[in-house]
Design a protein around this motif. Sequence first.
Motif, PDB file in Angstrom:
ATOM      1  N   ASN A 176       1.324  -1.674  -0.402  1.00 19.34           N
ATOM      2  CA  ASN A 176       0.159   0.206  -0.155  1.00 19.34           C
ATOM      3  C   ASN A 176       0.774   0.935   0.000  1.00 19.34           C
ATOM      4  O   ASN A 176       1.719   0.971   0.856  1.00 19.34           O
ATOM      5  CB  ASN A 176      -0.387   0.065   1.530  1.00 19.34           C
ATOM      6  N   ILE A 177       0.915   2.152  -0.824  1.00 21.14           N
ATOM      7  CA  ILE A 177       1.695   3.548  -1.188  1.00 21.14           C
ATOM      8  C   ILE A 177       1.349   4.487  -1.044  1.00 21.14           C
ATOM      9  O   ILE A 177      -0.666   4.964  -1.693  1.00 21.14           O
ATOM     10  CB  ILE A 177       2.428   2.820  -2.551  1.00 21.14           C
ATOM     11  N   TYR A 178       1.264   5.134   0.005  1.00 22.08           N
ATOM     12  CA  TYR A 178       0.416   6.684   0.485  1.00 22.08           C
ATOM     13  C   TYR A 178       1.378   8.149  -0.446  1.00 22.08           C
ATOM     14  O   TYR A 178       0.942   9.291   0.859  1.00 22.08           O
ATOM     15  CB  TYR A 178       0.019   6.215   1.599  1.00 22.08           C
ATOM     16  N   GLU A 179       2.418   7.352  -0.979  1.00 23.95           N
ATOM     17  CA  GLU A 179       3.407   8.514  -1.046  1.00 23.95           C
ATOM     18  C   GLU A 179       4.149   8.859  -2.285  1.00 23.95           C
ATOM     19  O   GLU A 179       3.594   7.538  -2.989  1.00 23.95           O
ATOM     20  CB  GLU A 179       4.208   8.738  -0.188  1.00 23.95           C
ATOM     21  N   SER A 180       4.276   9.956  -2.547  1.00 22.31           N
ATOM     22  CA  SER A 180       5.571   9.810  -4.088  1.00 22.31           C
ATOM     23  C   SER A 180       7.090   8.907  -3.801  1.00 22.31           C
ATOM     24  O   SER A 180       7.538   8.748  -2.879  1.00 22.31           O
ATOM     25  CB  SER A 180       5.483  10.875  -4.330  1.00 22.31           C
ATOM     26  N   ILE A 181       6.872   8.682  -5.069  1.00 20.79           N
ATOM     27  CA  ILE A 181       8.638   7.369  -5.884  1.00 20.79           C
ATOM     28  C   ILE A 181       9.762   8.322  -6.401  1.00 20.79           C
ATOM     29  O   ILE A 181       9.033   8.087  -7.123  1.00 20.79           O
ATOM     30  CB  ILE A 181       8.069   6.049  -5.777  1.00 20.79           C
TER      31      ILE A 181
END
Length: 405
Positions: free
Chosen positions: A184-189
Amino acid sequence: MVNTRSMSLRNEGNMEGTLAIGEDRISALDDELLQHVMSFLLSRDAGQTCVLARRWSTLWKSVRALRIKDDLATDSYKFVDELLRLRDPAPLNVCDIFDAYEDSDTEDPLAFCEEESNRIAPWLRYALLHQVRVLRVTAPVFPTDLVLVSSHLKRIELCLMQFEETLDLSSCQVLDVLEMTDCNIYESIFCQSLRHLNMKGGCFDNEIRYRISAPNLVSLQLAPESGLTPLLDSMPSLVTASVESSEEESHHCFTLPSCDEGCTREETFSVVLEGLSAATNLELTSDDLISVFRMDLKWSPVFSKLKTLLLNEWCVAGDFTGLVYFLQHSPILETLTLQFDIQTHKKQRVNGTDERYTPKKQSLLSKHFKIVKIVCGTMKDDARVYRALNMLCAHGVPLEKIDIQ
């Protein structure tokens, strides 16, 4: 006359004599080769080889792989701490940590996650400090205080994690591959060196559209289960990309990470297609007919290198607006595949033509065009197939170049 019984006994005696001599072919191998073989074992098993013979007592200490597969709810983590304390400071090629979290039985899962995060963190720091090149971690959380900084790290594979802080990998100057499964990704890469990005399952945020900035990507796969498709920065080296958009029409109203004014319905930038416009091979699929791909068409990206293209149901919206657009803006397109999902769970229908996206120019079919594949299973009498045939023929595609499967 041959006495077979005495011969049998004599042969058995010879075998026993050979074994008694103790010819050990494995120990004849040099240390580096033995340690390479041991690097495929779990670290616990590799450590247990110390009881085999005096020569084996220290071989495990310089094995260039750290493979941990233990239930961290038990005291087995103490073994890992001791292993790292006794290990020689040899560089690591691989660090593989598997946490059997789903098998654990705890009344307070949040407290358990925090506890195991604290346990995993020093192991990861150890691996990074020892120049690990391949990092694989399967765990429900990632230590938030750990910054992935390594001049040698080339591949990261993460599973079952949740990220709520920006995943800034720009300091990993040679990082080549990043794979994330059910994360689960709730930020930028952010990563300058990254060449291969693969994200399967998991979720993006439903209210904030985050960003992926990896300008040197060669291959990209995004297949989330839900959430807003991330904003893709320019990828001029991109060769192959597959993007599945799971966001629904109601989610097209969104907030950018830096926006404090709330969301606006009219986006002021291309979300996906502009970033993918350099691809040679491209797959764009969506569950929603009013997809983010269709909304991006108004920015008129040109796919000057595109040779193979796969689209699904979203391209039928607005009288095949998406399909017609790609026929017009892909000058060297060779192979086109249309997938009509008969089992689709969404029943939305878009009637009429959306004037905002309707192409005004006459279609210019690529001179390199070879074939259109229409994949529809057993439902070849589906009305969409006939509409697709009429549209393709009207835009210069000969019937002999259309294959209905």
